[in-house]
Design a protein around this motif. Structure first.
Motif, PDB file in Angstrom:
ATOM      1  N   MET A 271       4.585  -3.655  -1.631  1.00 10.64           N
ATOM      2  CA  MET A 271       3.819  -2.959  -1.539  1.00 10.64           C
ATOM      3  C   MET A 271       2.047  -3.250  -1.834  1.00 10.64           C
ATOM      4  O   MET A 271       1.113  -1.803  -1.430  1.00 10.64           O
ATOM      5  N   LYS A 272       1.353  -3.756  -2.141  1.00 12.85           N
ATOM      6  CA  LYS A 272       0.412  -4.287  -2.153  1.00 12.85           C
ATOM      7  C   LYS A 272      -0.255  -4.731  -0.683  1.00 12.85           C
ATOM      8  O   LYS A 272      -1.320  -4.382  -0.958  1.00 12.85           O
ATOM      9  N   ASP A 273       0.480  -4.983   0.005  1.00 14.42           N
ATOM     10  CA  ASP A 273       0.182  -5.267   1.327  1.00 14.42           C
ATOM     11  C   ASP A 273      -0.185  -3.973   2.178  1.00 14.42           C
ATOM     12  O   ASP A 273      -1.177  -3.485   2.986  1.00 14.42           O
ATOM     13  N   ILE A 275      -0.910  -1.169   0.548  1.00 13.99           N
ATOM     14  CA  ILE A 275      -2.271   0.040  -0.323  1.00 13.99           C
ATOM     15  C   ILE A 275      -3.304  -0.629  -0.071  1.00 13.99           C
ATOM     16  O   ILE A 275      -4.752  -0.647   0.154  1.00 13.99           O
ATOM     17  N   PHE A 276      -3.700  -1.926  -0.181  1.00 12.42           N
ATOM     18  CA  PHE A 276      -4.610  -3.180   0.291  1.00 12.42           C
ATOM     19  C   PHE A 276      -5.350  -3.522   1.947  1.00 12.42           C
ATOM     20  O   PHE A 276      -6.514  -3.840   1.988  1.00 12.42           O
ATOM     21  N   GLU A 277      -3.718  -4.082   2.324  1.00 13.43           N
ATOM     22  CA  GLU A 277      -4.385  -4.029   3.499  1.00 13.43           C
ATOM     23  C   GLU A 277      -4.150  -2.749   4.775  1.00 13.43           C
ATOM     24  O   GLU A 277      -5.338  -2.397   5.033  1.00 13.43           O
ATOM     25  N   MET A 278      -2.915  -2.127   4.448  1.00 13.78           N
ATOM     26  CA  MET A 278      -3.249  -0.958   5.969  1.00 13.78           C
ATOM     27  C   MET A 278      -3.849  -0.106   5.412  1.00 13.78           C
ATOM     28  O   MET A 278      -4.392   0.945   6.307  1.00 13.78           O
ATOM     29  N   CYS A 279      -4.030   0.240   4.614  1.00 15.65           N
ATOM     30  CA  CYS A 279      -4.346   1.468   3.864  1.00 15.65           C
ATOM     31  C   CYS A 279      -5.962   0.801   3.255  1.00 15.65           C
ATOM     32  O   CYS A 279      -6.818   1.869   3.260  1.00 15.65           O
ATOM     33  N   GLY A 280      -6.419  -0.610   3.450  1.00 13.24           N
ATOM     34  CA  GLY A 280      -7.966  -0.586   3.400  1.00 13.24           C
ATOM     35  C   GLY A 280      -8.468  -0.642   2.057  1.00 13.24           C
ATOM     36  O   GLY A 280      -9.244  -1.021   1.142  1.00 13.24           O
ATOM     37  N   GLY A 281      -7.392  -0.817   0.800  1.00 18.94           N
ATOM     38  CA  GLY A 281      -7.830  -0.515  -0.327  1.00 18.94           C
ATOM     39  C   GLY A 281      -8.055   0.501  -0.924  1.00 18.94           C
ATOM     40  O   GLY A 281      -8.299   1.928  -0.656  1.00 18.94           O
ATOM     41  N   MET A 282      -8.565   0.418  -2.088  1.00 22.68           N
ATOM     42  CA  MET A 282      -9.157   1.660  -2.995  1.00 22.68           C
ATOM     43  C   MET A 282     -10.776   1.366  -2.348  1.00 22.68           C
ATOM     44  O   MET A 282     -11.376   1.534  -1.874  1.00 22.68           O
ATOM     45  N   ARG A 283     -10.402   3.072  -2.715  1.00 24.14           N
ATOM     46  CA  ARG A 283     -12.841   3.639  -2.791  1.00 24.14           C
ATOM     47  C   ARG A 283     -13.685   2.677  -3.055  1.00 24.14           C
ATOM     48  O   ARG A 283     -13.587   1.796  -4.490  1.00 24.14           O
ATOM     49  N   PRO A 284     -14.749   2.478  -2.568  1.00 24.70           N
ATOM     50  CA  PRO A 284     -16.090   1.828  -3.053  1.00 24.70           C
ATOM     51  C   PRO A 284     -16.411   1.713  -4.231  1.00 24.70           C
ATOM     52  O   PRO A 284     -16.159   2.760  -4.885  1.00 24.70           O
ATOM     53  N   GLY A 285     -16.057   0.275  -4.759  1.00 26.56           N
ATOM     54  CA  GLY A 285     -16.530   0.374  -6.415  1.00 26.56           C
ATOM     55  C   GLY A 285     -15.188   1.095  -7.896  1.00 26.56           C
ATOM     56  O   GLY A 285     -15.528   0.831  -8.945  1.00 26.56           O
ATOM     57  N   ARG A 286     -13.940   1.443  -7.234  1.00 25.62           N
ATOM     58  CA  ARG A 286     -13.020   1.933  -7.745  1.00 25.62           C
ATOM     59  C   ARG A 286     -11.769   0.712  -8.206  1.00 25.62           C
ATOM     60  O   ARG A 286     -11.734  -0.041  -6.792  1.00 25.62           O
ATOM     61  N   THR A 287     -11.248   0.773  -9.288  1.00 27.50           N
ATOM     62  CA  THR A 287      -9.745  -0.145  -8.527  1.00 27.50           C
ATOM     63  C   THR A 287      -8.070   0.687  -8.620  1.00 27.50           C
ATOM     64  O   THR A 287      -8.540   1.728  -9.569  1.00 27.50           O
ATOM     65  N   ARG A 308       4.053  -6.429  -8.051  1.00 25.90           N
ATOM     66  CA  ARG A 308       4.927  -6.795  -7.723  1.00 25.90           C
ATOM     67  C   ARG A 308       6.034  -6.512  -6.820  1.00 25.90           C
ATOM     68  O   ARG A 308       7.223  -6.751  -6.497  1.00 25.90           O
ATOM     69  N   CYS A 309       5.613  -5.116  -6.115  1.00 25.06           N
ATOM     70  CA  CYS A 309       6.417  -3.957  -5.786  1.00 25.06           C
ATOM     71  C   CYS A 309       7.190  -4.522  -4.854  1.00 25.06           C
ATOM     72  O   CYS A 309       6.230  -4.248  -3.456  1.00 25.06           O
ATOM     73  N   ARG A 310       8.267  -4.714  -3.766  1.00 22.81           N
ATOM     74  CA  ARG A 310       8.945  -4.827  -2.335  1.00 22.81           C
ATOM     75  C   ARG A 310       8.753  -3.182  -2.101  1.00 22.81           C
ATOM     76  O   ARG A 310       9.965  -2.658  -3.262  1.00 22.81           O
ATOM     77  N   LEU A 311       8.256  -2.677  -1.255  1.00 21.03           N
ATOM     78  CA  LEU A 311       9.152  -1.408  -0.689  1.00 21.03           C
ATOM     79  C   LEU A 311      10.103  -0.930  -0.129  1.00 21.03           C
ATOM     80  O   LEU A 311      10.222  -1.288   1.151  1.00 21.03           O
ATOM     81  N   ASP A 312      11.327  -1.398  -0.632  1.00 20.40           N
ATOM     82  CA  ASP A 312      12.542  -0.940  -0.741  1.00 20.40           C
ATOM     83  C   ASP A 312      13.533  -0.131  -1.322  1.00 20.40           C
ATOM     84  O   ASP A 312      12.673  -0.078  -2.192  1.00 20.40           O
TER      85      ASP A 312
END
Ligand SMILES: Cc1cc2nc3c(=O)[nH]c(=O)nc-3n(C[C@H](O)[C@H](O)[C@H](O)COP(=O)(O)O)c2cc1C
Ligand code: SF4
Length: 435
Positions: A271-273, A275-287, A308-312
């Protein structure tokens, strides 16, 4: 590929490969891109073999429940003279979900191909595609494509020269969330109020007009010609996590990421791939603060679970939620979760068909308590009251709309209790005006 984004190297493009390509909308354009080959191959196979191949691929329903598709098709009665029906669920009203409309907008013939293939496999001569009322653009594109498919002999009394009859009827809903529930959809098609039916009987025994019926989601059906053309083993091989979840999944990502859109991932992708790679991560300055991964009807996840989540199907359950429709709502640290959960509860209260007391009263009461908390008038016992209410709303009703309202409330209180306590202790300014 989430049009207008260019494809990301971490995506696996099968269903979304031609999003954004207007040539894919026409019959000739679709054929040039290799379209209708899967259907041609299926029509040359015995229909039981088509079902077996889909079963072997491991494809599971993309409408939310993840039920094995080939198994569902195999429930249709054999040697039965009654009419059989296929219903394609194109209602897509689940908050945060916007993938089926893109399949219809860009690749309408992919859906027609899947519908004809599935109709052949289950012995149906008629398929109804139930399209959400608000989908003006997908409706127009689908209408043109169905007309073309009739003109080219893919639909009608002699499907691709086989002598078999298969018709598609497009039906536009009136924009009610509950009509996406399979039995409510059938009632609505029959011209009745869109109320879910008590099961059993299940649709394969007595569905549309009381006849054996299979109902599948748009994304599910669009995947089937690829499976027949390239083989079950190829589809099964698209798996980075649990072997019970195979193929690709269109994930609709919205909220506080830099590049929201549809992303087609291989099942099991972290899931983190996404959010953080394909979707470019959070808006600037945000977590990141929280994610609702499967449309709004599933438990909310916190950052430790996302990490730790796998998308299935199995991976998301192991992290406290469900893959559902794959509509991911991503929220950053500026989010007031109490307010967001109240907005969802309002939605469910508005959309409840009101047949079941637990749902009719529970969704409305949940909304009122959350509004009271947000208005700075919450009572210390309100959180326990919300949890008790949610318990009474879960697993006790005709359909799971009631459970869907309860899931974000329970997970919200369990995982983000301090957001609620800030209002209850009057440490946070009211977000709503007291009424
Ligand atoms: C309240 C409610 C709304 C639903 N909305 C949709 C929807 O919009 N689209 C959809 O495909 N399935 C929706 N479903 C799931 C359907 O009932 C059904 O499981 C699905 O269409 C089966 O197709 P599949 O096996 O291909 O996933 C909804 C279910 C519920 C309880
Ligand atoms: S749970 Fe809610 S939406 Fe579903 S049938 Fe009962 S009242 Fe209707």
């Amino acid at each position: 590929m989430g049009y207008p984004h260019p494809p990301n190297p971490k995506e696996t493009l099968v269903l979304s490969k031609h999003f954004g390509n207007t040539a894919a909308r026409t019959f000739d354009g679709w054929v040039k891109l290799g379209g209708y080959e899967g259907l041609k191959k299926a029509l040359a196979m015995p229909r039981e073999a088509v079902t077996e191949e889909v079963k072997a691929s491991g494809l599971r329903g993309r409408g939310g429940a993840g039920f094995p598709t080939g198994l569902k098709w195999s429930f249709m009665p054999k040697n039965d003279n009654r009419p059989h029906y296929l219903c394609c669920n194109a209602d897509e009203s689940e908050p945060g979900t916007f993938k089926d409309r893109e399949i219809m907008r860009w690749t309408p013939h992919a859906l027609i191909e899947g519908c004809v293939l599935a109709s052949y496999a289950i012995g149906a001569e008629r398929c109804y595609i139930y399209i959400r009322g608000e989908f003006t653009d997908p409706w127009a594109v689908m209408t043109r494509a169905v007309e073309e498919a009739y003109a080219k002999g893919v639909l009608g009394e002699n499907v691709m020269g086989t002598g078999k009859r298969i018709d598609i009827v497009l039906h536009r809903g009136a924009g009610a969330y509950i009509c996406g529930e399979e039995t409510a959809l059938m009632n609505s098609l029959e011209g009745k109020r869109g109320n879910p039916r008590i099961k059993p009987p299940f649709p394969a025994q007595a569905g549309l007009f009381g006849m054996p019926t299979t109902i599948n989601n748009v994304e599910t059906l669009a995947a089937t010609p690829h499976i027949i053309l390239r083989g079950a083993a190829w589809y099964k091989g698209l798996c980075l996590g649990d072997p019970k979840s195979t193929g690709t999944k269109l994930m609709s990502v919205c909220g506080h990421v830099q590049r929201p859109g549809n992303y087609e991932i291989t099942m099991g992708t972290p899931m983190k791939d996404l959010i953080f790679e394909m979707c470019g991560g959070m808006r600037p300055g945000r977590t990141l603060k929280a994610v609702i991964p499967g449309g709004s009807s599933v438990p909310i996840m916190n950052t430790e679970e996302v990490d730790r989540c796998r998308l299935d199907y199995e991976g998301v359950v192991a992290c406290g939620s469900m893959l559902g429709s794959g509509g991911m709502i991503v929220m950053d640290d500026s989010t007031d979760l109490v307010y967001q959960i109240m907005r969802l509860a309002r939605f469910y209260a508005h959309e409840s068909c009101a047949q079941c007391t637990q749902c009719r009263e529970g969704t409305a009461w949940t909304t009122r308590i959350l509004e009271r908390i947000l208005a700075g008038r919450g009572k210390p016992e309100d959180l326990q009251l919300l949890l008790d209410l949610a318990d009474n709303m879960t697993g006790k009703t005709i359909c799971v709309l009631s459970d869907s309202c309860a899931a974000p409330v329970v997970s919200g209180i369990q995982k983000f209790r301090s957001d609620f306590e800030a209002y209850l202790s009057r440490n946070r300014q009211p977000a709503l005006v007291a009424t």
